[in-house]
Enzyme design. Sequence first.
Site, PDB file in Angstrom:
ATOM      1  N   HIS A 254       1.767  18.577  39.176  1.00 31.92           N
ATOM      2  CA  HIS A 254       3.213  18.768  38.252  1.00 31.92           C
ATOM      3  C   HIS A 254       3.509  17.410  37.733  1.00 31.92           C
ATOM      4  CE1 HIS A 254       6.923  20.536  36.591  1.00 31.92           C
ATOM      5  NE2 HIS A 254       7.325  19.188  37.037  1.00 31.92           N
ATOM      6  N   GLU A 255       3.733  16.452  38.420  1.00 36.70           N
ATOM      7  CA  GLU A 255       4.143  14.981  38.266  1.00 36.70           C
ATOM      8  C   GLU A 255       3.192  14.413  37.595  1.00 36.70           C
ATOM      9  OE1 GLU A 255       7.420  14.706  38.131  1.00 36.70           O
ATOM     10  OE2 GLU A 255       8.134  15.838  39.604  1.00 36.70           O
ATOM     11  N   HIS A 258       3.177  14.874  33.758  1.00 34.50           N
ATOM     12  CA  HIS A 258       4.161  14.742  33.069  1.00 34.50           C
ATOM     13  C   HIS A 258       3.599  13.185  32.523  1.00 34.50           C
ATOM     14  CE1 HIS A 258       7.412  17.315  33.344  1.00 34.50           C
ATOM     15  NE2 HIS A 258       7.806  17.165  34.781  1.00 34.50           N
ATOM     16  N   CYS A 265       7.445  23.296  30.760  1.00 32.66           N
ATOM     17  CA  CYS A 265       6.954  24.504  30.013  1.00 32.66           C
ATOM     18  C   CYS A 265       7.860  25.550  29.920  1.00 32.66           C
ATOM     19  CB  CYS A 265       5.710  25.155  30.778  1.00 32.66           C
ATOM     20  SG  CYS A 265       4.872  26.418  30.029  1.00 32.66           S
ATOM     21  N   CYS A 270       4.301  28.981  34.663  1.00 29.40           N
ATOM     22  CA  CYS A 270       3.441  27.690  34.610  1.00 29.40           C
ATOM     23  C   CYS A 270       3.602  26.752  35.784  1.00 29.40           C
ATOM     24  CB  CYS A 270       3.413  27.146  33.310  1.00 29.40           C
ATOM     25  SG  CYS A 270       2.358  25.385  32.978  1.00 29.40           S
ATOM     26  N   CYS A 289      -0.288  27.291  32.281  1.00 27.43           N
ATOM     27  CA  CYS A 289      -0.384  28.563  31.425  1.00 27.43           C
ATOM     28  C   CYS A 289      -1.410  28.064  30.438  1.00 27.43           C
ATOM     29  CB  CYS A 289       0.777  29.177  30.876  1.00 27.43           C
ATOM     30  SG  CYS A 289       1.453  27.410  29.620  1.00 27.43           S
TER      31      CYS A 289
END
Length: 360
Positions: A254-255, A258, A265, A270, A289
């Site tokens: 996730h990071e 970024h 999102c 997602c 997603c």
Amino acid sequence: MQTVRHSEHTLKTALISKNPELVKQYEQLDPREQRLLNEAFRPGSDLFGPITLHSPSDWIISHPEAPQDFEEFFSDLHRKSPSSGKQTIYIQCIGLLGNTRSISEEYLKWLKGYCEAFFYGLTVKLLEPIPVSATRCSFRVNDSTRNLQIHAGQILTFLKKKKPEDAFCVVGITMIDLYPRDSWNFVFGQASLTEGVGIFSFARYGADFHSSHFKGQVKQLERKSSSDYSVFDDYDLPEATSVLLLRSCKTLTHEIGHIFGLRHCQWLACLMQGSNHLEEADRRPLDLCPICLRKLQSAVGFRLRDRCKALVKWIDAESTDTPRVTPKHSREELVTLPKPVEAFKEWKEWITRCLAVLQK
């Protein structure tokens, strides 16, 4: 409970765009890839669904943000993509990730392998693990939890200085809790997108972190000077469970997403959804997603089928061939340390269904 549901037209525009050049770019994708991505706006899709909100404290409600569609991502002049000389993701471990050095080394290898599959086509390298003292960062005991914390911003400064020439980004990971400034209680992670560095903690993902019996609690921080890091010598670490590994993989990807320029999102369930608390983070899926997946694909250039196969392969490689020491065994007794992938079972089934669409 509330559902964030967009119309078929809105999702289709967010994925494909109205820009003729981007529409043409989409039409040049492999038809099987289009078929999977089109699940974003297919009514009743069993692969991608709407975002479900459970409380007013959920991210979308408490942090209103403008949604980022593919066209906005692609046209962002400030976002960074891997270039020919900068295609490596570096992982810097700070402290240990497991309660023996062998387990920590194995945990790092699991995370490296996962990132290589998730960001398929890029190189992932491990920097030599370092103790907290090497960062020269400030630290404290949290007034509420009584747990040790290290200063996230100062670690970012340290990582900037260590960033290799061929790095797309350098991400620091640790099992020690983080704080960004004295007035804040904690932060899961912090990143500088312009510098391509980030620091993320998995401390709060351990089963006992919020327990009154957590062994990592410190009643009083006693040190002779600001440079006395001996308090971290016996820092208690959580067991390397399957749930902890799953949460770590989620946070790390996730990071790094970024750093690629993907914003939170707001289209479908997602990985890139924001989260204010552990329960919300656990509800996020492990993957992207179609709208966010197209963003990442355009930045990296992988084939969707190759990426899916690599993710399944990572799950199936359940253990290493090297004997390791587990915490329940003596230093002399060596056993095989299996990768704890039980928590990834449902996600593997989902990836397999995506592969079926891509292989039709």
